[in-house]
Write a protein that holds these residues in place. Structure first.
Motif, short mmCIF file in Angstrom:
data_model
loop_
_atom_site.label_atom_id
_atom_site.label_comp_id
_atom_site.label_asym_id
_atom_site.label_seq_id
_atom_site.Cartn_x
_atom_site.Cartn_y
_atom_site.Cartn_z
N GLY A 125 0.84 -1.02 -0.01
CA GLY A 125 0.32 0.14 -0.33
C GLY A 125 0.48 1.29 0.31
N GLY A 126 2.08 1.34 -0.91
CA GLY A 126 2.87 2.32 -0.76
C GLY A 126 2.37 3.13 -1.56
N GLY A 127 3.58 4.34 -2.42
CA GLY A 127 3.32 5.15 -2.77
C GLY A 127 3.94 4.37 -3.81
N GLY A 128 4.69 3.69 -4.62
CA GLY A 128 5.06 3.18 -5.63
C GLY A 128 4.18 2.36 -6.28
N GLU A 129 2.73 1.58 -5.18
CA GLU A 129 2.11 0.77 -5.85
C GLU A 129 0.85 2.33 -6.41
#
Length: 484
Positions: A68-72
């Protein structure tokens, strides 16, 4: 035995050895050509749809797409943007999330990011994701993970040979595999370089950091060995990265390092990651009166590089400066715990609070819901960030959009891209040392409500360049070369 005997022996073996090496090279070339030919056949069969027409297959390599991070968020926004412009293409995501279904992954993306794709996407599930996990390589971690990514990439390539391949997680060592064996056009979205010139300087200067252990910094020989290893790895990293046909980086800081290492300036662009700034813009910009006193809020996973101890020590110094009649102060540390190591880190931070006698003034909010996060940001006076050389800083953008007065580390993305003047007006503050942070927090709290409001308005106005809409325009513009 004299020298002449050894020379004659050497010459007797030299030419046969040369012939054997030549035969092996020819055999290897034929083997690689055969593999490429088989993969091309497989690609042609995948590209044909039911009507016999060829469809472009666009694949993203993102082994942790269910996180659920910014990369996703970048991944799902990129897919949505491409599907809007190229609805006829087939979209594939290589993922190692084998314990969930494709539908569950898509539902998770909608739940976490409010992003729903327009058209279906195919998931290729990879079973060797453990090969890229840092826990597998206690030593030579960078090299181990990079070599592991080659095997993981090979598993992906055998299952699906796309027309366009995009590495969206930083596994640059997969690029030559897809370009030269798969015959794909390849692109990269780089969040953070695997190795950077800053990492080289840390080892060279023998600075103790979370990724440069104390026993190495204290030993000149080990430091030199590690430096040689880093330089060799940086050369390899630059070689594989230069295979990219298109390179997108998430900040000016990342751009400088990628240009230095990959040397592909002609096809490299800054594409800021999409931040969900709109969600925070409904927080009123009036001076916050919902709680007595002032609160300082930090947003970030409890990872070592986020440097939460610096926040606690600086806050303790701030409390030491506070006079008796000053309003009460509270530090709220908001973040996610991914595993037991993160939980242990939080316990260590709690002990640090006790040692500094500030445990009553520091709150830990772990894995809280988004609505609760918004509540704390709506009440906060200062948003705090302390990571050295943060590649971008989505948390910094969110704090600014929410209307806090940001105090970020004087390095990386926050310094170069985010906490910069907007139309000549200040948007926040930067600091480095404990004393800097403590003094700057004291200065912010001493400002009038009107002056703080002016800074917050300028900060909020400046973050529109990090919106989903701006990302889509920049991303599609960069991708044109791959898709034309």
């Amino acid at each position: 035995m004299d020298l002449g005997y050894f020379l004659r022996f050497f010459y007797a073996l030299f030419f046969p050895g040369l012939i054997v090496c030549g035969i092996l090279c020819v055999f290897l070339a034929f083997a690689l050509w055969g593999i490429r030919w088989l993969l091309q056949r497989k690609k042609r069969s995948m590209s044909a749809n039911k009507n016999g027409k060829n469809q472009m297959v666009i694949a993203f390599f993102h082994p942790y797409c269910n996180a659920g991070g910014g990369g996703e968020r970048v991944l799902w926004c990129a897919l949505r943007a491409l599907q809007k412009k190229y609805p006829e293409a087939v979209y594939v995501v290589y993922t190692g999330d084998i314990n969930v279904s494709g539908q569950q992954i898509l539902e998770g993306a909608f739940r976490r990011f409010n992003i729903r794709l327009i058209h279906p996407v195919q998931f290729v599930f990879l079973r060797k994701r453990r090969l890229v996990e840092d826990s597998q390589y206690p030593r030579f971690t960078l090299l181990g993970q990079s070599l592991g990514s080659i095997f993981l990439g090979w598993e992906a390539l055998l299952q699906c040979v796309p027309d366009v391949y995009i590495d969206s997680m930083g596994y640059a060592f997969t690029l030559p595999l897809f370009k030269y064996l798969g015959g794909c056009r390849v692109g990269s979205y780089v969040h953070y370089p695997t190795i950077s010139t800053d990492m080289l300087s840390v080892v060279k200067n023998r600075d103790a950091r979370f990724n440069n252990a104390g026993f190495i910094t204290r030993n000149p020989f080990l430091s030199k060995v590690k430096l040689i290893y880093y330089y060799l790895f940086a050369s390899l990293y630059g070689l594989v990265g230069s295979c990219s046909d298109v390179v997108m980086v998430n900040s000016s800081w990342t751009l400088n390092h990628i240009l230095s290492l990959w040397k592909v300036g002609n096809c490299t662009n800054v594409v800021y990651p999409p931040c969900d700034v709109q969600t925070f813009l409904d927080i009123p910009l009036h001076e916050k009166k919902t709680i007595p006193g002032h609160s300082v809020v930090s947003i970030g996973q409890f990872r070592p590089e986020k440097n939460h101890p610096l926040q606690i020590r600086a806050f303790a110094k701030l409390l030491g400066k506070k006079v008796a009649e000053s309003p009460s102060l509270k530090l709220v540390l908001i973040g996610g715990c991914r595993n037991k190591d993160d939980e242990l880190r939080v316990n260590q931070l709690r002990r640090l609070c006790e040692d500094l006698k500030v445990q009553e003034d520091v709150e830990f909010k772990i894995n809280i819901p988004f609505d609760e996060l918004k509540k704390y940001l709506s009440e906060a006076t200062i948003g705090l960030h302390t990571m050295w050389n943060e590649h971008f800083g989505i948390g910094v953008v969110e704090c600014m959009a929410a209307g806090t007065v940001i105090l970020a580390h004087n390095s990386g993305g926050p310094k170069l891209d985010i906490v910069v003047p907007h139309e000549g007006e200040m948007t926040g503050f930067l600091a480095e040392s404990e004393e800097d942070y403590a003094e700057t927090m004291a200065h912010i709290l001493s400002l009038s409500a009107e002056k703080r409001l002016q800074i917050r308005k300028s900060a909020r106005a400046s973050v529109s360049r990090f919106s989903d809409q701006e990302f889509e325009v920049s991303f599609l513009s960069s991708m044109e070369k791959l898709l034309e």
